[in-house]
Structures are given as C-alpha cells and as structure tokens.
Scaffold this motif. Sequence first.
Motif, PDB file in Angstrom:
ATOM      1  N   PRO A 184       0.830  -1.214   0.000  1.00 33.93           N
ATOM      2  CA  PRO A 184       0.000   0.000   0.000  1.00 33.93           C
ATOM      3  C   PRO A 184       0.862   1.260   0.000  1.00 33.93           C
ATOM      4  O   PRO A 184       1.825   1.360   0.776  1.00 33.93           O
ATOM      5  N   PRO A 185       0.557   2.217  -0.873  1.00 30.09           N
ATOM      6  CA  PRO A 185       1.395   3.425  -0.981  1.00 30.09           C
ATOM      7  C   PRO A 185       1.579   4.158   0.339  1.00 30.09           C
ATOM      8  O   PRO A 185       2.671   4.663   0.625  1.00 30.09           O
ATOM      9  N   GLU A 186       0.513   4.213   1.147  1.00 36.38           N
ATOM     10  CA  GLU A 186       0.627   4.949   2.405  1.00 36.38           C
ATOM     11  C   GLU A 186       1.607   4.267   3.354  1.00 36.38           C
ATOM     12  O   GLU A 186       2.284   4.925   4.151  1.00 36.38           O
ATOM     13  N   ARG A 187       1.702   2.943   3.280  1.00 38.69           N
ATOM     14  CA  ARG A 187       2.658   2.251   4.140  1.00 38.69           C
ATOM     15  C   ARG A 187       4.088   2.542   3.687  1.00 38.69           C
ATOM     16  O   ARG A 187       4.988   2.761   4.513  1.00 38.69           O
ATOM     17  N   VAL A 188       4.314   2.545   2.370  1.00 39.84           N
ATOM     18  CA  VAL A 188       5.646   2.833   1.843  1.00 39.84           C
ATOM     19  C   VAL A 188       6.117   4.204   2.321  1.00 39.84           C
ATOM     20  O   VAL A 188       7.224   4.350   2.861  1.00 39.84           O
ATOM     21  N   LEU A 189       5.286   5.215   2.116  1.00 42.96           N
ATOM     22  CA  LEU A 189       5.677   6.570   2.514  1.00 42.96           C
ATOM     23  C   LEU A 189       5.815   6.682   4.030  1.00 42.96           C
ATOM     24  O   LEU A 189       6.719   7.358   4.531  1.00 42.96           O
ATOM     25  N   GLY A 190       4.933   6.007   4.776  1.00 38.71           N
ATOM     26  CA  GLY A 190       5.012   6.059   6.233  1.00 38.71           C
ATOM     27  C   GLY A 190       6.317   5.485   6.756  1.00 38.71           C
ATOM     28  O   GLY A 190       6.919   6.031   7.690  1.00 38.71           O
ATOM     29  N   PRO A 220      11.451   7.089  18.306  1.00 40.24           N
ATOM     30  CA  PRO A 220      12.089   7.209  19.629  1.00 40.24           C
ATOM     31  C   PRO A 220      11.771   6.059  20.571  1.00 40.24           C
ATOM     32  O   PRO A 220      12.630   5.633  21.339  1.00 40.24           O
ATOM     33  N   ARG A 221      10.554   5.547  20.525  1.00 41.65           N
ATOM     34  CA  ARG A 221      10.186   4.484  21.466  1.00 41.65           C
ATOM     35  C   ARG A 221      10.962   3.198  21.225  1.00 41.65           C
ATOM     36  O   ARG A 221      11.180   2.413  22.144  1.00 41.65           O
ATOM     37  N   SER A 222      11.371   2.943  19.975  1.00 45.56           N
ATOM     38  CA  SER A 222      12.103   1.712  19.667  1.00 45.56           C
ATOM     39  C   SER A 222      13.605   1.934  19.578  1.00 45.56           C
ATOM     40  O   SER A 222      14.361   0.975  19.372  1.00 45.56           O
ATOM     41  N   GLY A 223      14.064   3.183  19.691  1.00 49.28           N
ATOM     42  CA  GLY A 223      15.498   3.453  19.654  1.00 49.28           C
ATOM     43  C   GLY A 223      16.048   3.747  18.286  1.00 49.28           C
ATOM     44  O   GLY A 223      17.265   3.834  18.111  1.00 49.28           O
ATOM     45  N   LEU A 224      15.190   3.917  17.259  1.00 49.75           N
ATOM     46  CA  LEU A 224      15.653   4.227  15.912  1.00 49.75           C
ATOM     47  C   LEU A 224      15.750   5.741  15.757  1.00 49.75           C
ATOM     48  O   LEU A 224      14.746   6.455  15.836  1.00 49.75           O
ATOM     49  N   ALA A 225      16.963   6.236  15.547  1.00 54.45           N
ATOM     50  CA  ALA A 225      17.174   7.673  15.372  1.00 54.45           C
ATOM     51  C   ALA A 225      16.851   8.070  13.935  1.00 54.45           C
ATOM     52  O   ALA A 225      17.059   7.299  12.994  1.00 54.45           O
ATOM     53  N   GLY A 226      16.346   9.278  13.745  1.00 57.21           N
ATOM     54  CA  GLY A 226      16.046   9.771  12.417  1.00 57.21           C
ATOM     55  C   GLY A 226      17.297  10.212  11.674  1.00 57.21           C
ATOM     56  O   GLY A 226      18.357  10.429  12.268  1.00 57.21           O
ATOM     57  N   SER A 227      17.179  10.340  10.361  1.00 54.76           N
ATOM     58  CA  SER A 227      18.320  10.745   9.543  1.00 54.76           C
ATOM     59  C   SER A 227      17.788  11.295   8.224  1.00 54.76           C
ATOM     60  O   SER A 227      16.757  10.840   7.715  1.00 54.76           O
ATOM     61  N   GLU A 228      18.492  12.273   7.675  1.00 57.58           N
ATOM     62  CA  GLU A 228      18.072  12.842   6.389  1.00 57.58           C
ATOM     63  C   GLU A 228      18.149  11.771   5.303  1.00 57.58           C
ATOM     64  O   GLU A 228      19.151  11.051   5.186  1.00 57.58           O
ATOM     65  N   LEU A 229      17.101  11.676   4.507  1.00 52.95           N
ATOM     66  CA  LEU A 229      17.070  10.693   3.435  1.00 52.95           C
ATOM     67  C   LEU A 229      17.864  11.196   2.236  1.00 52.95           C
ATOM     68  O   LEU A 229      17.891  12.399   1.951  1.00 52.95           O
ATOM     69  N   PRO A 230      18.517  10.296   1.493  1.00 53.96           N
ATOM     70  CA  PRO A 230      19.261  10.714   0.308  1.00 53.96           C
ATOM     71  C   PRO A 230      18.344  11.374  -0.723  1.00 53.96           C
ATOM     72  O   PRO A 230      17.131  11.138  -0.761  1.00 53.96           O
ATOM     73  N   ALA A 231      18.939  12.176  -1.583  1.00 55.61           N
ATOM     74  CA  ALA A 231      18.166  12.969  -2.541  1.00 55.61           C
ATOM     75  C   ALA A 231      17.341  12.085  -3.474  1.00 55.61           C
ATOM     76  O   ALA A 231      16.191  12.405  -3.791  1.00 55.61           O
ATOM     77  N   GLY A 232      17.930  10.996  -3.937  1.00 56.88           N
ATOM     78  CA  GLY A 232      17.202  10.120  -4.849  1.00 56.88           C
ATOM     79  C   GLY A 232      15.979   9.495  -4.213  1.00 56.88           C
ATOM     80  O   GLY A 232      14.946   9.317  -4.863  1.00 56.88           O
ATOM     81  N   VAL A 233      16.079   9.152  -2.938  1.00 58.08           N
ATOM     82  CA  VAL A 233      14.932   8.600  -2.219  1.00 58.08           C
ATOM     83  C   VAL A 233      13.845   9.658  -2.080  1.00 58.08           C
ATOM     84  O   VAL A 233      12.653   9.384  -2.268  1.00 58.08           O
ATOM     85  N   ARG A 234      14.240  10.884  -1.794  1.00 65.63           N
ATOM     86  CA  ARG A 234      13.252  11.959  -1.662  1.00 65.63           C
ATOM     87  C   ARG A 234      12.539  12.216  -2.991  1.00 65.63           C
ATOM     88  O   ARG A 234      11.335  12.459  -3.029  1.00 65.63           O
ATOM     89  N   ALA A 267      12.032  10.011  -5.373  1.00 62.99           N
ATOM     90  CA  ALA A 267      11.106   8.895  -5.605  1.00 62.99           C
ATOM     91  C   ALA A 267       9.854   9.056  -4.746  1.00 62.99           C
ATOM     92  O   ALA A 267       8.736   8.810  -5.206  1.00 62.99           O
ATOM     93  N   MET A 268      10.017   9.486  -3.499  1.00 68.10           N
ATOM     94  CA  MET A 268       8.870   9.700  -2.622  1.00 68.10           C
ATOM     95  C   MET A 268       7.933  10.767  -3.177  1.00 68.10           C
ATOM     96  O   MET A 268       6.706  10.671  -3.031  1.00 68.10           O
ATOM     97  N   ALA A 269       8.494  11.785  -3.801  1.00 69.96           N
ATOM     98  CA  ALA A 269       7.670  12.860  -4.355  1.00 69.96           C
ATOM     99  C   ALA A 269       6.737  12.363  -5.448  1.00 69.96           C
ATOM    100  O   ALA A 269       5.705  12.987  -5.726  1.00 69.96           O
ATOM    101  N   ARG A 270       7.074  11.227  -6.061  1.00 70.21           N
ATOM    102  CA  ARG A 270       6.230  10.650  -7.110  1.00 70.21           C
ATOM    103  C   ARG A 270       5.197   9.691  -6.538  1.00 70.21           C
ATOM    104  O   ARG A 270       4.428   9.107  -7.297  1.00 70.21           O
ATOM    105  N   GLY A 271       5.215   9.492  -5.214  1.00 72.92           N
ATOM    106  CA  GLY A 271       4.182   8.692  -4.581  1.00 72.92           C
ATOM    107  C   GLY A 271       4.674   7.336  -4.110  1.00 72.92           C
ATOM    108  O   GLY A 271       5.676   6.798  -4.609  1.00 72.92           O
ATOM    109  N   GLY A 272       3.958   6.791  -3.128  1.00 73.48           N
ATOM    110  CA  GLY A 272       4.344   5.496  -2.563  1.00 73.48           C
ATOM    111  C   GLY A 272       4.255   4.358  -3.548  1.00 73.48           C
ATOM    112  O   GLY A 272       5.074   3.419  -3.514  1.00 73.48           O
TER     113      GLY A 272
END
Length: 332
Positions: free
Chosen positions: A95-101, A111-125, A127-132
């Motif tokens: 489902p597209p919404e799951r991919v983007l989520g 934060p609850r699971s210990g996964l720190a955030g990080s800037e996504l690479p340009a190519g990934v961003r 691809a996301m702009a075109r939809g999940g």
Amino acid sequence: MIELTVDAAGLARSRFAVSPLHEVVATLMPWGLQATPDTDPWVARARRVLRRARLPLLSELALDGPGYVPDFLNPYPSGPSPTVEEELEQVRCTPPERVLGELEALRDGRPRSGLAGSELPAGVRRAMARGGAHVARQAADEMRRYWELAFAPHWEAAKATLDAEVGRCAGVLAGYGAARLFNSLHPQIEWVEGTLRVESRFRIAQPVPLVVVVPSLVAPRPAVAVDPTRDEDRPPMLIYPVRDKAIACTIAPAAPSAEMAQLLGPTRAGLLAALIQPASTAQLAARHFLSPATVSYHLGVLHRAGLVARARSGRSVLYRRTPEGARLARSR
C-alpha cells in the motif's frame, strides 16, 4: 533488547520459512558494509553489484541512507517456501501509504524503539515525491535486477542449505520441545518462560500472536522484523544466521587468486572462477558487467586451452569448467 511474549496457542502456530528476498535484503543492512568474503560468501559480491549496477534506490538506502532499510522490503512470507517472484510481487503491491510512512519513519526516527532519524538521500526523496506506489514499483524492479545479478545463480545450493537447517530444527522440536529449539538457534536468542528475548540495540516488548522464524546465510546476527502498524496479519519475523556455514561457503564463486590472475589475466581468471555451475555468455556478461562479445572472446581462449567445455542447452550454449580448469581454479 527485543522481548516477544508468545502464549501456548501462538507457539503452536509459529513456523519456519525459507525466504529468498530476505537474503537479498540482509545484504542491504548496515552489517554488509563491514562484511568481508571471509564472513559471508555473498555479501562482498552483492556490495560490488550494488555499487556498479544501476540500482539508485537500493544503493542510496543501503550505502548512503540512515543505516536501516524500510520494512516493506521484507515481505511477510506467505508460506514455508515462497518464490522470489511471489515476494517481489508483495513488494510491488505494498500500500502506498505504508511505503511513505516507513520512509518518513526513517527520516523522523522512532524514539520508542530506539531508531534515530536521519536525512534521506536525494534520490529517495525524489522517488517519494512521485508517490508510494512509484517507490514500491521501483524498489521491486531494482530488487529483481539485484537478485538476478548477485543471487540467482547460487540460490539452488543456498536453499538446500537453508532447508537442511529447517530439518535440523524440526528434529530438535520433535525430540526436545520448543524451548530447546529456540535456545538452540543462536547465543543471542533466549526463550524464558513464554518470552522470546533477542539481543538488539532496539527496545521492543510486546505480546505477539506467533513468530515466523527465518534462517539466513547472510545475516551475521539475529534480527527481528516487527510490523510498525501492529497489523495482526503480519506477525514478527525472527531472522537468525545458520550455525553451520560450511556448506554455504561453497555457494558463491571465490575470487581468483593473484597467481591465477597473473597467469590467465584478470578477466579470464574471474570468468573461470565464476563457472562453479554451467552458465551462458549472456549470464556471465551480466554478472561481470562485460559485453557479451568480450565474454565470448575470453571463453574462446579458455576453451582452446582446455580449461572450459561447452554444450548446447536448448537455444543457449552453456560453458562449464573442465577438470583441468577446476584444478587450476582451486589452486589458490
């Protein structure tokens, strides 16, 4: 520490699965960056494919991303032995919404699971702009290419090893019970009074309806894939490295030695080392990033030297090492 509480009914429903796509995704995880041919026979070659082939989404997530890949790339095994095509279709139909989520969770962290955030690479961003849906299709297409180049030639032998591990576990379960089985998988996995504990930098503690156990030849340590949506139709998967990799080490072709490369030249030495199983000119060209004409020329030299033989199989001509070629390839 990851703690999964499983009641008696859930334990009875828990099962094993052999998953080709989980082996692919395991090479995208952060541990692949430090892996060497001595620690796993696939990872070094897979990383070369990742760097050299046109796989922009996968290479950015694995090599330039936050050190974690989204969960939708690890589809829930629909049965005990899904095919790679079945699993790729699951990725494509996410489902597209799951991919983007999930990609947003990589960016923002959990934060609850210990996964720190990080800037996504340009190519990934981009691809996301075109939809999940676009991201899911691109990921499935790239993973298919990645599979064909780095894994498909060796999967038959790999699957036999993984099936043998499942058979070993079935024997432990029948002879000693589920507690002994889980405690036999890996030193970092422990079963204590209804709770499955897995050493991890992530912090998760939750009851689960069952556990799908996935043995791996690539993963160097246990990992748990937990659906972030808590969808009860997708219970957690416990991925663990098989204990005896002696058979697995014969799966991937060894790199040619310096002596063999000096004797034959690096290209011919690499082709000879790769011919553990018969292969066509087109297959070898794709794996080594060479033109078919170049591969055909070098195979002709090896054939005239008596180091490879060829035979027609349908419309293809398959090359294999002769006994003399095999002895030369082993003399490393």
